[in-house]
Scaffold this motif. Structure first.
Motif, PDB file in Angstrom:
ATOM      1  N   THR A 126     103.474  -5.635  22.292  1.00  0.00           N
ATOM      2  CA  THR A 126     104.036  -6.924  22.707  1.00  0.00           C
ATOM      3  C   THR A 126     104.217  -7.836  21.500  1.00  0.00           C
ATOM      4  O   THR A 126     103.281  -8.049  20.727  1.00  0.00           O
ATOM      5  CB  THR A 126     103.124  -7.606  23.738  1.00  0.00           C
ATOM      6  N   LYS A 127     105.416  -8.386  21.371  1.00  0.00           N
ATOM      7  CA  LYS A 127     105.724  -9.283  20.250  1.00  0.00           C
ATOM      8  C   LYS A 127     105.453 -10.723  20.659  1.00  0.00           C
ATOM      9  O   LYS A 127     105.815 -11.157  21.754  1.00  0.00           O
ATOM     10  CB  LYS A 127     107.185  -9.122  19.831  1.00  0.00           C
ATOM     11  N   PRO A 144      97.592 -17.130  30.137  1.00  0.00           N
ATOM     12  CA  PRO A 144      97.603 -15.703  30.492  1.00  0.00           C
ATOM     13  C   PRO A 144      98.958 -15.068  30.205  1.00  0.00           C
ATOM     14  O   PRO A 144     100.006 -15.587  30.593  1.00  0.00           O
ATOM     15  CB  PRO A 144      97.302 -15.719  31.990  1.00  0.00           C
ATOM     16  N   LYS A 145      98.939 -13.948  29.501  1.00  0.00           N
ATOM     17  CA  LYS A 145     100.161 -13.297  29.036  1.00  0.00           C
ATOM     18  C   LYS A 145     100.065 -11.797  29.294  1.00  0.00           C
ATOM     19  O   LYS A 145      99.009 -11.195  29.139  1.00  0.00           O
ATOM     20  CB  LYS A 145     100.336 -13.551  27.535  1.00  0.00           C
ATOM     21  N   GLY A 152     100.733   2.144  26.251  1.00  0.00           N
ATOM     22  CA  GLY A 152     101.671   1.821  27.329  1.00  0.00           C
ATOM     23  C   GLY A 152     101.044   1.149  28.535  1.00  0.00           C
ATOM     24  O   GLY A 152     101.744   0.836  29.496  1.00  0.00           O
ATOM     25  N   LYS A 153      99.736   0.904  28.516  1.00  0.00           N
ATOM     26  CA  LYS A 153      99.083   0.225  29.626  1.00  0.00           C
ATOM     27  C   LYS A 153      99.295  -1.285  29.504  1.00  0.00           C
ATOM     28  O   LYS A 153      99.284  -1.828  28.405  1.00  0.00           O
ATOM     29  CB  LYS A 153      97.578   0.538  29.643  1.00  0.00           C
ATOM     30  N   THR A 154      99.496  -1.932  30.648  1.00  0.00           N
ATOM     31  CA  THR A 154      99.805  -3.363  30.664  1.00  0.00           C
ATOM     32  C   THR A 154      98.626  -4.151  31.229  1.00  0.00           C
ATOM     33  O   THR A 154      98.019  -3.757  32.218  1.00  0.00           O
ATOM     34  CB  THR A 154     101.062  -3.627  31.503  1.00  0.00           C
ATOM     35  N   TYR A 155      98.312  -5.284  30.588  1.00  0.00           N
ATOM     36  CA  TYR A 155      97.220  -6.142  31.016  1.00  0.00           C
ATOM     37  C   TYR A 155      97.701  -7.593  31.031  1.00  0.00           C
ATOM     38  O   TYR A 155      98.542  -7.982  30.225  1.00  0.00           O
ATOM     39  CB  TYR A 155      96.025  -6.049  30.062  1.00  0.00           C
ATOM     40  N   ASN A 156      97.147  -8.390  31.950  1.00  0.00           N
ATOM     41  CA  ASN A 156      97.415  -9.827  31.962  1.00  0.00           C
ATOM     42  C   ASN A 156      96.178 -10.510  31.370  1.00  0.00           C
ATOM     43  O   ASN A 156      95.124 -10.556  32.013  1.00  0.00           O
ATOM     44  CB  ASN A 156      97.674 -10.313  33.386  1.00  0.00           C
TER      45      ASN A 156
END
Length: 313
Positions: A126-127, A144-145, A152-156
């Motif tokens: 993520t940039k 929170p982003k 490749g796993k996504t987290y908030n």
């Protein structure tokens, strides 16, 4: 320590995880838990430094010539980071702009000069924008982003510079705390589905159906839980998927498994009982379908004539 990865952390000027050290006092050995780090002295020699566990952070004492205000103490206790750059007094009396944090393992107050922390413009894949990088450099936390890691796993998550990590970290549990503060600011009550410290409140049953220990643990960890024999609005049993929704701050259920698709045994039942759809096999069935049912269950039910109540599936 090399196998555990602790040595690598120490070589990057960070600390190990908690280990047991055994110092000797008056000829006797005493095992004590501590974190370890390397320290380079002015003469170039390198020493091994233990960081022992404290009962709590000593926020009432001056820290390197700086006295924390009441609000700053509260922020440190809540997030572990001071959230801004302050001037600390160095060994030679010089003022050093620094980040301050609490070591969450040992409760030790730690600092790092701003000049020694490099804030990258990417986290994982993520940039970050220039404004976000500037905000991090000031010690502030980003809202929170959504971050995608290298796998490749996504987290908030909430990002902030940690003096303990000497870099940007994911602030633990800060996402839920941020949402709670927003709700309170807007005059809303915090969700009753989470605990005071922002964790998912455990459940022991759903729709009066008891959950197993594993299902309870998976739900509290934010995972998708498959529940069988859950009654629908007509009292017929379904397979449903339960998961805590961080945006709605409450548990939500669906017949669609977010990891796969609609449970096969409930696909037709959901379409007819819940969505009001029909197909050739079910358009003359007046009763709500039961679990696993995809067609009339007997000749009598087949003869029940009714007008299809909705569009075809």
């Amino acid at each position: 320590m090399e196998k555990s990865g602790d040595l690598k952390e120490m070589l990057y000027n960070r600390k190990s995880k908690i280990v047991t050290v055994t110092p000797t006092f008056a000829g006797e050995k005493f095992p004590i838990d501590a974190r370890l780090s390397f320290r380079t002295d002015p003469d170039g020699s390198v020493k091994l430094v233990p960081h022992f566990i404290h009962r709590e952070a000593r926020l009432d004492q001056d820290f390197m010539g700086y006295k924390f205000s009441k609000d700053e103490k509260a922020v440190l206790r809540e997030t572990g980071n001071l959230g801004k750059v302050v001037e600390l007094t160095g060994r030679n009396g010089e003022k050093v702009p620094s980040y301050v944090s609490i070591d969450r393992y040992t409760n030790e107050l730690v600092s790092v000069p701003v000049k020694d922390v490099f804030v990258r413009n990417t986290v994982g894949q993520t940039k970050l924008t220039d404004a976000e990088v500037a905000q991090l450099k000031q010690g502030m936390a980003l809202p929170p982003k959504e971050i995608t890691d290298k796998n490749g796993k996504t987290y908030n998550v909430v990002l902030q510079v940690s003096a303990d990590r000497k870099g940007v970290e994911f602030v633990p549990d800060s996402g839920r705390r941020h949402e709670q503060r927003e709700q309170q600011t807007q005059g809303q009550k915090p969700s009753s589905w989470i605990t005071v410290d922002g964790r998912i409140k455990p459940l022991s049953k759903w729709c009066k159906v008891p959950m197993t220990q594993q299902q309870q643990a998976d739900y509290a960890a934010g995972k998708v839980v498959e529940l069988t024999n859950i009654p629908d609005k007509n009292g017929k049993l379904n397979t449903v998927y339960l998961q805590f929704n961080p945006e709605k701050q409450r548990p939500t259920t669906s017949l669609n498994d977010p990891r796969v698709t609609v449970a096969e045994e409930s696909r037709t039942q959901k379409a007819v009982n819940t969505d009001g759809l029909t197909n050739e096999a079910t358009k003359h069935v007046a009763e709500p379908l039961q679990k696993y049912q995809t067609a009339p269950k007997n000749e009598a039910q087949q003869q029940q004539q009714r007008k299809p109540k909705g569009p075809k599936m």
